[in-house]
Design a protein around this motif. Structure first.
Motif, PDB file in Angstrom:
ATOM      1  N   MET A   1     -16.347 -10.028  60.552  1.00  0.00           N
ATOM      2  CA  MET A   1     -16.935 -10.356  59.248  1.00  0.00           C
ATOM      3  C   MET A   1     -15.586 -10.753  58.303  1.00  0.00           C
ATOM      4  N   SER A   2     -15.740 -11.959  57.831  1.00  0.00           N
ATOM      5  CA  SER A   2     -14.500 -12.623  56.831  1.00  0.00           C
ATOM      6  C   SER A   2     -15.050 -12.221  55.410  1.00  0.00           C
ATOM      7  N   GLY A   3     -13.963 -12.078  54.624  1.00  0.00           N
ATOM      8  CA  GLY A   3     -14.098 -11.803  53.364  1.00  0.00           C
ATOM      9  C   GLY A   3     -14.360 -10.473  53.093  1.00  0.00           C
ATOM     10  N   THR A   4     -14.964  -9.950  51.916  1.00  0.00           N
ATOM     11  CA  THR A   4     -15.290  -8.652  51.514  1.00  0.00           C
ATOM     12  C   THR A   4     -16.136  -8.023  52.570  1.00  0.00           C
ATOM     13  N   SER A   5     -15.848  -6.848  52.726  1.00  0.00           N
ATOM     14  CA  SER A   5     -16.367  -5.844  53.652  1.00  0.00           C
ATOM     15  C   SER A   5     -17.805  -5.646  53.098  1.00  0.00           C
ATOM     16  N   ILE A   6     -19.007  -5.634  53.989  1.00  0.00           N
ATOM     17  CA  ILE A   6     -20.353  -5.575  54.015  1.00  0.00           C
ATOM     18  C   ILE A   6     -20.627  -4.117  52.982  1.00  0.00           C
ATOM     19  N   LEU A   7     -19.531  -3.215  53.204  1.00  0.00           N
ATOM     20  CA  LEU A   7     -19.865  -1.634  52.473  1.00  0.00           C
ATOM     21  C   LEU A   7     -19.319  -1.789  50.852  1.00  0.00           C
ATOM     22  N   ASN A   8     -18.948  -3.096  50.616  1.00  0.00           N
ATOM     23  CA  ASN A   8     -18.535  -3.445  49.118  1.00  0.00           C
ATOM     24  C   ASN A   8     -19.538  -3.847  48.390  1.00  0.00           C
ATOM     25  N   VAL A   9     -21.124  -4.232  49.138  1.00  0.00           N
ATOM     26  CA  VAL A   9     -22.171  -4.589  48.359  1.00  0.00           C
ATOM     27  C   VAL A   9     -22.578  -3.450  47.601  1.00  0.00           C
ATOM     28  N   ARG A  10     -22.820  -4.000  46.310  1.00  0.00           N
ATOM     29  CA  ARG A  10     -23.440  -2.979  45.288  1.00  0.00           C
ATOM     30  C   ARG A  10     -24.765  -3.340  44.890  1.00  0.00           C
ATOM     31  N   GLY A  11     -25.488  -2.242  44.128  1.00  0.00           N
ATOM     32  CA  GLY A  11     -26.905  -2.372  43.953  1.00  0.00           C
ATOM     33  C   GLY A  11     -27.191  -3.221  42.366  1.00  0.00           C
ATOM     34  N   ASP A  12     -26.232  -3.620  41.671  1.00  0.00           N
ATOM     35  CA  ASP A  12     -26.196  -4.174  40.344  1.00  0.00           C
ATOM     36  C   ASP A  12     -26.282  -5.734  40.578  1.00  0.00           C
ATOM     37  N   SER A  13     -26.085  -5.967  41.679  1.00  0.00           N
ATOM     38  CA  SER A  13     -25.975  -7.665  41.754  1.00  0.00           C
ATOM     39  C   SER A  13     -26.785  -7.940  42.970  1.00  0.00           C
ATOM     40  N   GLU A  14     -27.184  -9.459  43.123  1.00  0.00           N
ATOM     41  CA  GLU A  14     -27.991  -9.812  43.989  1.00  0.00           C
ATOM     42  C   GLU A  14     -27.282 -10.174  45.340  1.00  0.00           C
ATOM     43  N   TYR A  15     -25.976 -10.648  45.371  1.00  0.00           N
ATOM     44  CA  TYR A  15     -25.204 -10.584  46.447  1.00  0.00           C
ATOM     45  C   TYR A  15     -23.846 -10.554  46.169  1.00  0.00           C
ATOM     46  N   VAL A  16     -23.069 -10.684  47.321  1.00  0.00           N
ATOM     47  CA  VAL A  16     -21.482 -10.577  47.189  1.00  0.00           C
ATOM     48  C   VAL A  16     -21.058 -11.895  47.787  1.00  0.00           C
ATOM     49  N   SER A  17     -21.058 -13.078  47.056  1.00  0.00           N
ATOM     50  CA  SER A  17     -20.755 -14.350  47.769  1.00  0.00           C
ATOM     51  C   SER A  17     -19.502 -14.273  48.843  1.00  0.00           C
ATOM     52  N   SER A  18     -18.473 -13.544  48.864  1.00  0.00           N
ATOM     53  CA  SER A  18     -17.448 -13.496  49.596  1.00  0.00           C
ATOM     54  C   SER A  18     -17.672 -12.950  51.076  1.00  0.00           C
ATOM     55  N   LEU A  19     -18.973 -12.794  51.143  1.00  0.00           N
ATOM     56  CA  LEU A  19     -19.443 -12.372  52.699  1.00  0.00           C
ATOM     57  C   LEU A  19     -19.628 -13.592  53.493  1.00  0.00           C
ATOM     58  N   THR A  20     -19.628 -14.665  53.046  1.00  0.00           N
ATOM     59  CA  THR A  20     -19.494 -15.774  53.980  1.00  0.00           C
ATOM     60  C   THR A  20     -18.393 -15.655  54.992  1.00  0.00           C
ATOM     61  N   PRO A  21     -18.830 -16.193  56.324  1.00  0.00           N
ATOM     62  CA  PRO A  21     -20.068 -17.058  56.441  1.00  0.00           C
ATOM     63  C   PRO A  21     -21.312 -16.489  56.671  1.00  0.00           C
ATOM     64  N   TYR A  22     -21.461 -14.901  56.363  1.00  0.00           N
ATOM     65  CA  TYR A  22     -22.749 -14.435  56.772  1.00  0.00           C
ATOM     66  C   TYR A  22     -23.568 -14.350  55.536  1.00  0.00           C
ATOM     67  N   GLU A  23     -24.933 -14.614  55.722  1.00  0.00           N
ATOM     68  CA  GLU A  23     -25.683 -14.810  54.416  1.00  0.00           C
ATOM     69  C   GLU A  23     -25.750 -13.671  53.484  1.00  0.00           C
ATOM     70  N   PRO A  24     -25.180 -13.755  52.366  1.00  0.00           N
ATOM     71  CA  PRO A  24     -25.026 -12.713  51.447  1.00  0.00           C
ATOM     72  C   PRO A  24     -26.353 -12.190  51.063  1.00  0.00           C
ATOM     73  N   LEU A  25     -27.504 -12.922  50.991  1.00  0.00           N
ATOM     74  CA  LEU A  25     -28.855 -11.943  50.733  1.00  0.00           C
ATOM     75  C   LEU A  25     -29.281 -11.286  51.628  1.00  0.00           C
ATOM     76  N   LEU A  26     -28.869 -11.563  53.024  1.00  0.00           N
ATOM     77  CA  LEU A  26     -29.118 -10.764  54.166  1.00  0.00           C
ATOM     78  C   LEU A  26     -28.568  -9.535  54.067  1.00  0.00           C
ATOM     79  N   CYS A  27     -27.269  -9.549  53.815  1.00  0.00           N
ATOM     80  CA  CYS A  27     -26.390  -8.412  53.661  1.00  0.00           C
ATOM     81  C   CYS A  27     -26.801  -7.495  52.672  1.00  0.00           C
TER      82      CYS A  27
END
Length: 242
Positions: A1-27
């Motif tokens: 996975m390129s960009g920010t690690s999925i483990l950096n996802v937080r609960g106060d935001s809808e998504y982490v846009s830098s998780l691309t090319p993976y779908e941020p909303l899915l993550c």
């Protein structure tokens, strides 16, 4: 996975846009489900947790077989990342579009296996008790059979409605897993043998009611603190590191 690690996802935001090319909303949907359902494992107060994730509910750009493939890839990468924090994840089955998963801490399960009574109970149920790896592998096989039978039963029920007749195999949920979920052995045995319970909370208790209520309260406090931190802006990696 390129960009920010999925483990950096937080609960106060809808998504982490830098998780691309993976779908941020899915993550984000998966991480939010993981934290909600496995907060006790994250906090280190429960050895394991069983939970479901429905990819279609993530409202992402993918659908059908592509979504399933991307979800499996997401699980593979997530499993690799989270293992560095002492947590394992395994997929155990699917039913009605929901993927069943188990998150667990091998170290805590190995500690359980130091209890001679728990080992004797699992031995009698036909499980290997020499290591958490072997035990969880055996649980995975039994859970997979359970979900396969459950899915088959759904299809057969639809056939019966349409006028067909069929017999489906009966596969019981492996309630022995209760000890792995952190339930006291006496409560697991009480449930299996259908004894009258003395107290209800996160599970049905069959022993000292006051002691059970104290256990429920401690668990609720730990899980609640984990969830509040996530929803207030802490990332999953921060929760795992604390």
């Amino acid at each position: 996975m390129s960009g920010t690690s999925i483990l950096n996802v937080r609960g106060d935001s809808e998504y982490v846009s830098s998780l691309t090319p993976y779908e941020p909303l899915l993550c984000h949907a998966f991480i939010a489900t993981f934290v909600c359902c496995a907060s006790g494992v994250i906090a280190g107060v429960k050895p394991a947790a069983l939970f479901n994730f429905r990819p279609e509910a993530a409202c992402c750009a993918w659908q059908g077989s592509r979504l399933r493939a991307k979800t499996c890839e997401l699980f593979r990468l997530f499993t690799k990342e989270i293992s560095a924090h002492g947590v394992s994840l395994m997929t155990v089955g699917t039913c009605h579009g929901r993927m069943a998963l188990v998150a667990y801490r091998p170290e805590l399960i190995d500690e359980l296996l130091q209890d001679s009574d728990i080992c004797a109970f699992l031995d009698n149920a036909g499980y290997p008790t020499t290591s958490s790896r072997q035990l969880m592998r055996a649980f995975r096989l039994r859970l997979a059979r359970y979900y396969q039978a459950k899915t088959l039963k759904t299809y057969v029920s639809e056939d019966v409605v349409n006028g067909a007749s069929a017999v489906t195999p009966s596969v019981e949920f492996p309630h022995e897993m209760g000890v792995v979920f952190g339930y006291p052995l006496e409560d697991v045995l009480g449930f299996i043998h259908k004894q009258p319970h003395t107290c209800r909370g996160a599970w049905c208790a069959y022993g000292n009611a006051e002691l059970a209520r104290q256990r429920f309260e401690r668990l609720a406090q730990s899980e609640g603190a984990c969830l509040r931190r996530f929803r207030s802006g802490s990332s999953l990696v921060e929760l795992l590191a604390s």
